[in-house]
Design a protein around this motif. Structure first.
Motif, PDB file in Angstrom:
ATOM      1  N   SER A 154      39.538 -21.637   3.034  1.00 52.40           N
ATOM      2  CA  SER A 154      40.724 -22.438   3.787  1.00 52.40           C
ATOM      3  C   SER A 154      41.862 -23.206   3.572  1.00 52.40           C
ATOM      4  N   GLU A 155      43.260 -23.159   4.597  1.00 55.01           N
ATOM      5  CA  GLU A 155      43.715 -24.594   3.977  1.00 55.01           C
ATOM      6  C   GLU A 155      43.909 -25.550   3.422  1.00 55.01           C
ATOM      7  N   GLY A 156      42.864 -26.287   5.272  1.00 55.48           N
ATOM      8  CA  GLY A 156      42.083 -27.387   4.325  1.00 55.48           C
ATOM      9  C   GLY A 156      41.193 -27.548   3.597  1.00 55.48           C
ATOM     10  N   THR A 157      40.666 -26.912   3.301  1.00 54.10           N
ATOM     11  CA  THR A 157      39.530 -26.837   1.848  1.00 54.10           C
ATOM     12  C   THR A 157      40.788 -26.876   0.918  1.00 54.10           C
ATOM     13  N   SER A 158      41.476 -26.350   0.430  1.00 45.06           N
ATOM     14  CA  SER A 158      42.019 -26.503  -0.386  1.00 45.06           C
ATOM     15  C   SER A 158      42.980 -28.137  -0.372  1.00 45.06           C
ATOM     16  N   LYS A 159      43.720 -28.629   0.517  1.00 42.37           N
ATOM     17  CA  LYS A 159      43.721 -30.040   0.933  1.00 42.37           C
ATOM     18  C   LYS A 159      43.140 -30.739   0.462  1.00 42.37           C
ATOM     19  N   SER A 160      42.153 -30.711   0.780  1.00 42.86           N
ATOM     20  CA  SER A 160      40.693 -31.180   0.375  1.00 42.86           C
ATOM     21  C   SER A 160      40.753 -31.740  -0.973  1.00 42.86           C
ATOM     22  N   GLN A 161      39.626 -30.638  -1.605  1.00 40.67           N
ATOM     23  CA  GLN A 161      40.249 -30.330  -2.807  1.00 40.67           C
ATOM     24  C   GLN A 161      40.717 -31.319  -3.865  1.00 40.67           C
ATOM     25  N   LEU A 162      42.287 -31.288  -3.363  1.00 39.56           N
ATOM     26  CA  LEU A 162      43.355 -31.755  -3.973  1.00 39.56           C
ATOM     27  C   LEU A 162      42.849 -32.771  -4.026  1.00 39.56           C
ATOM     28  N   SER A 163      42.928 -33.214  -2.453  1.00 45.69           N
ATOM     29  CA  SER A 163      42.884 -34.401  -2.229  1.00 45.69           C
ATOM     30  C   SER A 163      42.256 -35.172  -3.579  1.00 45.69           C
ATOM     31  N   ARG A 164      40.583 -35.083  -3.399  1.00 44.04           N
ATOM     32  CA  ARG A 164      39.000 -34.904  -4.297  1.00 44.04           C
ATOM     33  C   ARG A 164      39.539 -35.513  -5.636  1.00 44.04           C
ATOM     34  N   ALA A 165      40.417 -33.934  -6.118  1.00 42.70           N
ATOM     35  CA  ALA A 165      40.231 -33.782  -7.641  1.00 42.70           C
ATOM     36  C   ALA A 165      41.391 -35.394  -7.835  1.00 42.70           C
ATOM     37  N   ARG A 166      42.523 -35.410  -7.004  1.00 43.11           N
ATOM     38  CA  ARG A 166      43.663 -36.267  -7.172  1.00 43.11           C
ATOM     39  C   ARG A 166      42.557 -38.032  -7.842  1.00 43.11           C
ATOM     40  N   ARG A 167      41.895 -38.563  -6.331  1.00 44.16           N
ATOM     41  CA  ARG A 167      41.060 -39.945  -6.298  1.00 44.16           C
ATOM     42  C   ARG A 167      39.821 -39.594  -7.557  1.00 44.16           C
ATOM     43  N   LEU A 168      39.383 -38.595  -7.234  1.00 44.92           N
ATOM     44  CA  LEU A 168      38.003 -39.195  -8.775  1.00 44.92           C
ATOM     45  C   LEU A 168      39.340 -38.720 -10.724  1.00 44.92           C
ATOM     46  N   LEU A 169      40.305 -38.351 -10.649  1.00 40.62           N
ATOM     47  CA  LEU A 169      41.536 -37.976 -11.809  1.00 40.62           C
ATOM     48  C   LEU A 169      41.576 -39.273 -12.302  1.00 40.62           C
ATOM     49  N   GLU A 170      42.287 -40.169 -10.895  1.00 36.03           N
ATOM     50  CA  GLU A 170      43.257 -41.446 -11.119  1.00 36.03           C
ATOM     51  C   GLU A 170      41.772 -42.524 -11.372  1.00 36.03           C
ATOM     52  N   GLY A 171      40.546 -42.735 -10.729  1.00 36.29           N
ATOM     53  CA  GLY A 171      39.204 -43.774 -10.622  1.00 36.29           C
ATOM     54  C   GLY A 171      38.899 -43.412 -12.180  1.00 36.29           C
ATOM     55  N   ARG A 172      38.731 -41.701 -13.181  1.00 39.46           N
ATOM     56  CA  ARG A 172      39.210 -41.963 -14.153  1.00 39.46           C
ATOM     57  C   ARG A 172      39.642 -42.405 -15.129  1.00 39.46           C
TER      58      ARG A 172
END
Length: 184
Positions: A154-172
């Protein structure tokens, strides 16, 4: 003398090997960079590149000049690579650090202080779904609706995965910057 894309395309439509070779030489390295972002190995990226050009040459009649030819070819490379990725999904999606030179370097971002190898290592550490959505959105420029269609989510899943990827990458990245700063 370098032929225009339109001249090469006309030659390809007429089945001229020199035009096909010219188009391959013109777009091959750019499309290989795309394939490397989605295929789990260089060998599979090379396979995806070959399949991409087969599709380009056999589907030229489908190109409607509604944008640059390069963008149309890039989309074929992405979908071909994603199809191969789906076939080998259990092995995950990654780039090798020695392939980092094939990935365009981002400009004006927090990534500027990382080497290409460090950036690839950080991207490879992301879960495959996050990494794929991040590539499609941030590098390829697809919308969340298009990503959803490509990946069957879903479009919502795409948005959610992008947000999580950014947060995870930023934290690392912050953690790596902190560790580097402590060692200086």
């Amino acid at each position: 003398m370098t032929e225009s894309i339109d001249t090469l395309l006309e030659g390809c439509r007429r089945g001229r090997p020199a035009a096909q070779r010219g188009l391959y030489e013109r777009l091959g390295s750019q499309l290989m960079g795309v394939c490397l972002r989605y295929c789990p190995s260089r060998e599979e990226a090379e396979d995806a590149l070959q399949l991409t050009f087969v599709k380009i040459f056999t589907r030229l009649d489908q190109f409607r000049h509604q944008g640059p030819f390069e963008a149309w070819a890039r989309r074929i490379a992405v979908t071909t690579s994603l199809n191969l990725w789906h076939q080998h999904q259990q092995r995950g999606l990654h780039l090798d650090a020695d392939q980092a030179h094939d990935v365009p370097a981002p400009g004006g971002t927090p990534f500027d202080q990382l080497s290409a190898e460090d950036l690839i290592r950080q991207l490879n550490a992301l879960p495959p779904g996050y990494r794929t959505v991040l590539n499609l959105y941030a590098i390829e420029g697809y919308s969340h609706a298009e990503i959803g269609e490509l990946l069957g989510i879903s479009e919502g899943t795409s948005k959610s995965q992008l947000s999580r990827a950014r947060r995870l990458l930023e934290g690392r990245l912050h953690q790596q910057a902190h560790i580097s700063h402590c060692h200086d």
